[in-house]
Scaffold this active site. Sequence first.
Site, PDB file in Angstrom:
ATOM      1  N   HIS A 219     -18.892  28.176  16.187  1.00 15.26           N
ATOM      2  CA  HIS A 219     -19.345  29.340  16.015  1.00 15.26           C
ATOM      3  C   HIS A 219     -18.420  30.380  15.233  1.00 15.26           C
ATOM      4  CE1 HIS A 219     -21.787  33.025  16.493  1.00 15.26           C
ATOM      5  NE2 HIS A 219     -21.883  33.119  17.809  1.00 15.26           N
ATOM      6  N   HIS A 258     -24.720  25.260   8.516  1.00 17.22           N
ATOM      7  CA  HIS A 258     -25.218  26.438   9.334  1.00 17.22           C
ATOM      8  C   HIS A 258     -26.583  25.980   9.894  1.00 17.22           C
ATOM      9  CE1 HIS A 258     -26.645  30.645  10.529  1.00 17.22           C
ATOM     10  NE2 HIS A 258     -25.252  30.929  10.218  1.00 17.22           N
ATOM     11  N   ASP A 312     -17.727  31.994   7.521  1.00 14.72           N
ATOM     12  CA  ASP A 312     -16.349  31.546   7.849  1.00 14.72           C
ATOM     13  C   ASP A 312     -15.237  31.050   6.881  1.00 14.72           C
ATOM     14  OD1 ASP A 312     -17.826  30.878  10.939  1.00 14.72           O
ATOM     15  OD2 ASP A 312     -16.439  32.548  10.557  1.00 14.72           O
TER      16      ASP A 312
END
Length: 375
Positions: A219, A258, A312
Amino acid sequence: MHMDKGLDHTIIGESTKSFIDGQKGILEFNGIDIDALARHSTFEEVTFLLWNDRLPNADELAAFEAEIRSEYELGPELLDMLRLVPRDASPMHVLRTMVSAMGTTDPDCNDQSFESERAKAMKVLAKTPAIIAAFSRLRKGEEPVAPKPDLNVATNFLWMLNGEMPGEASARAIDVCLVLHADHGINASTFSAMVTIATQSDMYSALTSAIGTLRGPLHGGANERVMHMLQDIGSIDKVDGFVAESLASKSKIMGFGHRVYKALDPRAKYLRTFAEKIADETGNHDLYAMSTRIQDIMEREVGDKGIYPNVDFYSATTYFSLGLEIDLFTPVFALSRNAGWAAHVLEQHQDNRLIRPRCQYTGPHGSDYVPIEER
Ligand code: SDX
């Protein structure tokens, strides 16, 4: 009843906060596309949008900004507690601990009214930048820098972190990153916060749950792992071998894939342009070149499986180029996501139902209790 491990195919309720189209790579906050918000909005304005389901007018925005700035200071009790935290603690553990500690210093902690929960969220949102910046300085043997109430959240954060005023471009870059990370539907950390408030617990406990959940590398912790991955690879001529080896060994490339997006994460699209600009300006072009090489190979090798860069991947190069210490990347994610976490917690609070799923029992039945001397 149906089994849905990971809740991939389960809708747990309705929300007006974020709309995500994973197939088309679309993200909207209350209907406004993330690209428009990144170009034109600010973290404070987006927080107002998420908490009120509409954009503020000029007076409302000014009042909201003033409300946040009135809570910037940590105060002596929290600062004393922060000084006691071991200097080598992980900043995400420190942030989780300090947000939890805020519950011990707030006389209204057990007031469960909507206004009180919103006030607690405001305190956490406004004080998180100071917690991160003060700890970053204390662990280097430097004194915390007091917040400046005439600065916005992004500028004030860099001021408290470095003890000097940031350039306008750096402050705006952080502000846009905070906009991009502010909310994202019912992701794991948001769900964690909702489960907590759904028991009629409190905002401090809900946000503490969320911070603990965000730090995982699957995450929010991925941005730090992306940076370590780029440093481990070392140079662009090593990229092809690294990616090939990772894919062959079925190990996950951090910053890719994802649960919802099976197209490019719209936030990554924006962050990539940022990473290029800031990396070039700060002499980190190699990091950017390595990142785009990794993206090209991944799209060629696994793009058909819907594996693309997520938020990210390019935030790592952006934050590194802005001079942030790597282990502050995820705390900065949390700084921003306080806006979305609180929005969903307040939404749950207003139409609450205890969240309590089932599991398929696969253990034995009718077992005897065997006395210990016979085991
Ligand atoms: C965030 O949910 C949110 O909205 C989160 C977030 C937010 O704003 O709150 O967007 C922020 O958390 C972004 C994600 C950051 N995490 C990472 O970058 C870690 C690396 N990514 C993976 O661990 C993974 O992609 C997940 C955890 C993000 C999603 O995984 P899923 O949905 O559980 O999918 P999976 O692990 O079952 O993978 C499906 C297939 C597998 O291949 P097969 O076994 O089917 O052959 O895709 C492959 C996986 O091996 N795969 C990857 C991969 N991610 C998935 N292969 C290589 N590298 C990867 N990163």
